[in-house]
Design a protein around this motif. Structure first.
Motif, PDB file in Angstrom:
ATOM      1  N   PRO A   1       1.145  -1.122  -0.193  1.00  0.00           N
ATOM      2  CA  PRO A   1      -0.109   0.203  -0.255  1.00  0.00           C
ATOM      3  C   PRO A   1       0.518   1.485   0.164  1.00  0.00           C
ATOM      4  O   PRO A   1       0.888   2.319  -0.668  1.00  0.00           O
ATOM      5  CB  PRO A   1      -0.840  -0.308   0.969  1.00  0.00           C
ATOM      6  CG  PRO A   1      -0.887  -1.473   1.201  1.00  0.00           C
ATOM      7  CD  PRO A   1       0.436  -2.631   0.820  1.00  0.00           C
ATOM      8  N   GLU A   2       1.653   1.567   0.608  1.00  0.00           N
ATOM      9  CA  GLU A   2       2.177   2.274   1.045  1.00  0.00           C
ATOM     10  C   GLU A   2       3.767   2.906  -0.670  1.00  0.00           C
ATOM     11  O   GLU A   2       3.644   4.101  -0.986  1.00  0.00           O
ATOM     12  CB  GLU A   2       4.123   2.185   2.283  1.00  0.00           C
ATOM     13  CG  GLU A   2       3.864   2.414   3.860  1.00  0.00           C
ATOM     14  CD  GLU A   2       5.138   2.199   4.046  1.00  0.00           C
ATOM     15  OE1 GLU A   2       4.591   3.379   4.737  1.00  0.00           O
ATOM     16  OE2 GLU A   2       4.954   0.906   4.050  1.00  0.00           O
ATOM     17  N   LEU A   3       3.559   1.581  -1.493  1.00  0.00           N
ATOM     18  CA  LEU A   3       4.437   1.577  -2.853  1.00  0.00           C
ATOM     19  C   LEU A   3       4.076   1.980  -3.470  1.00  0.00           C
ATOM     20  O   LEU A   3       3.932   3.727  -3.979  1.00  0.00           O
ATOM     21  CB  LEU A   3       5.028   0.441  -2.663  1.00  0.00           C
ATOM     22  CG  LEU A   3       6.456   0.378  -2.611  1.00  0.00           C
ATOM     23  CD1 LEU A   3       5.988  -1.693  -2.626  1.00  0.00           C
ATOM     24  CD2 LEU A   3       7.856   0.717  -2.507  1.00  0.00           C
ATOM     25  N   MET A   4       2.322   1.288  -3.601  1.00  0.00           N
ATOM     26  CA  MET A   4       1.240   2.057  -4.321  1.00  0.00           C
ATOM     27  C   MET A   4       0.805   3.835  -3.743  1.00  0.00           C
ATOM     28  O   MET A   4       0.567   4.151  -5.511  1.00  0.00           O
ATOM     29  CB  MET A   4       0.234   1.479  -4.085  1.00  0.00           C
ATOM     30  CG  MET A   4       0.278  -0.009  -4.656  1.00  0.00           C
ATOM     31  SD  MET A   4       0.265  -0.337  -6.139  1.00  0.00           S
ATOM     32  CE  MET A   4      -1.371   0.664  -7.547  1.00  0.00           C
TER      33      MET A   4
END
Length: 255
Positions: free
Chosen positions: A6-9
């Protein structure tokens, strides 16, 4: 610890939104959603964070259709830094000139850097040196170079060592900074457009050993082809079997 998905997205979506606004100018949440494929709800959440960080500014403006007004979002030029790299020929050598500027065109770096480029590694080392000396991490790397880029690779370049290289991917993997390659005519047309955002601008160049090229800027938007290239005439049918340098010093009708 590695970042979770989620953080990367979210970081990826931040970059997509920023690049979309840079390429298109002031946009509403709906227009950003139309250009990125993200939902308006997601755009509003992410834009709120970018605004709080000072990366994006907002203003209430009339939209092009009808007289209604909508909030338009623009990149804050003072808080968005670019590492600009111009690759050009000097004394029969291909040289990269590096500067750090903001979106307002102000030079941030105390001095520029000039390095001969033969291989991608030369370009990478010059970038690392520039960042170490200036102690500034740019938000984006913009590379203006002569040649043709297709399917994200340089398929024709004045620097043989860059041919068949996905320069954007290569630099991102080694610097973790998003890189964008534009050819020389695109860079020239975009430069001219700085003070003429509403004009239609055409730039033409005639390299000695390659096909001529054309860049077109319409109302502040650079016109790109399906492959992301702009004005590479040699990719068109009229120049399919042409050998360079051209025997005739005349640009044939390509329409």
């Amino acid at each position: 610890m590695d970042k979770n998905i989620p953080e990367l997205m979210r970081e990826r979506n931040f970059k997509v939104i920023i690049q979309t606004i840079i390429q298109n100018g002031s946009l509403s949440s709906k227009k950003i959603a139309d250009n990125t494929g993200l939902s308006v709800v997601s755009i509003n959440k992410l834009i709120k964070i970018l605004t709080e960080k000072g990366i994006v500014t907002s203003s209430l403006q009339k939209v092009s259709t009808g007289g209604r007004r909508a909030i338009q979002y623009t990149i804050n030029g003072n808080n968005f830094n670019l590492l600009t790299i111009r690759i050009l020929e000097i004394d029969q050598k291909m040289v990269a000139k590096l500067e750090i500027i903001n979106l307002n065109g102000d030079i941030i770096s105390k001095n520029d850097l000039q390095v001969e480029i033969i291989h991608p590694e030369d370009l990478l080392e010059s970038i690392k040196k520039m960042l170490q000396e200036q102690k500034v991490i740019p938000d984006l790397i913009i590379i203006g170079t002569s040649g043709v880029e297709s399917t994200q690779k340089m398929i024709l370049s004045d620097i043989p060592g860059l041919s068949e290289v996905n320069l954007e991917q290569y630099l991102f993997e080694h610097t973790n900074i998003t890189a964008k390659v534009i050819n020389d005519v695109n860079a020239m047309v975009l430069g001219i457009s700085k003070n003429n955002q509403e004009d239609n601008i055409v730039g033409i160049y005639y390299p000695k050993n390659y096909a001529p090229g054309v860049g077109l800027l319409t109302f502040g938007h650079l016109v790109l082809g399906k492959s992301g290239a702009a004005g590479e005439i040699s990719l068109g049918l009229s120049y399919k079997n042409t050998h360079y340098p051209m025997k005739q010093d005349v640009l044939r009708n390509i329409y």
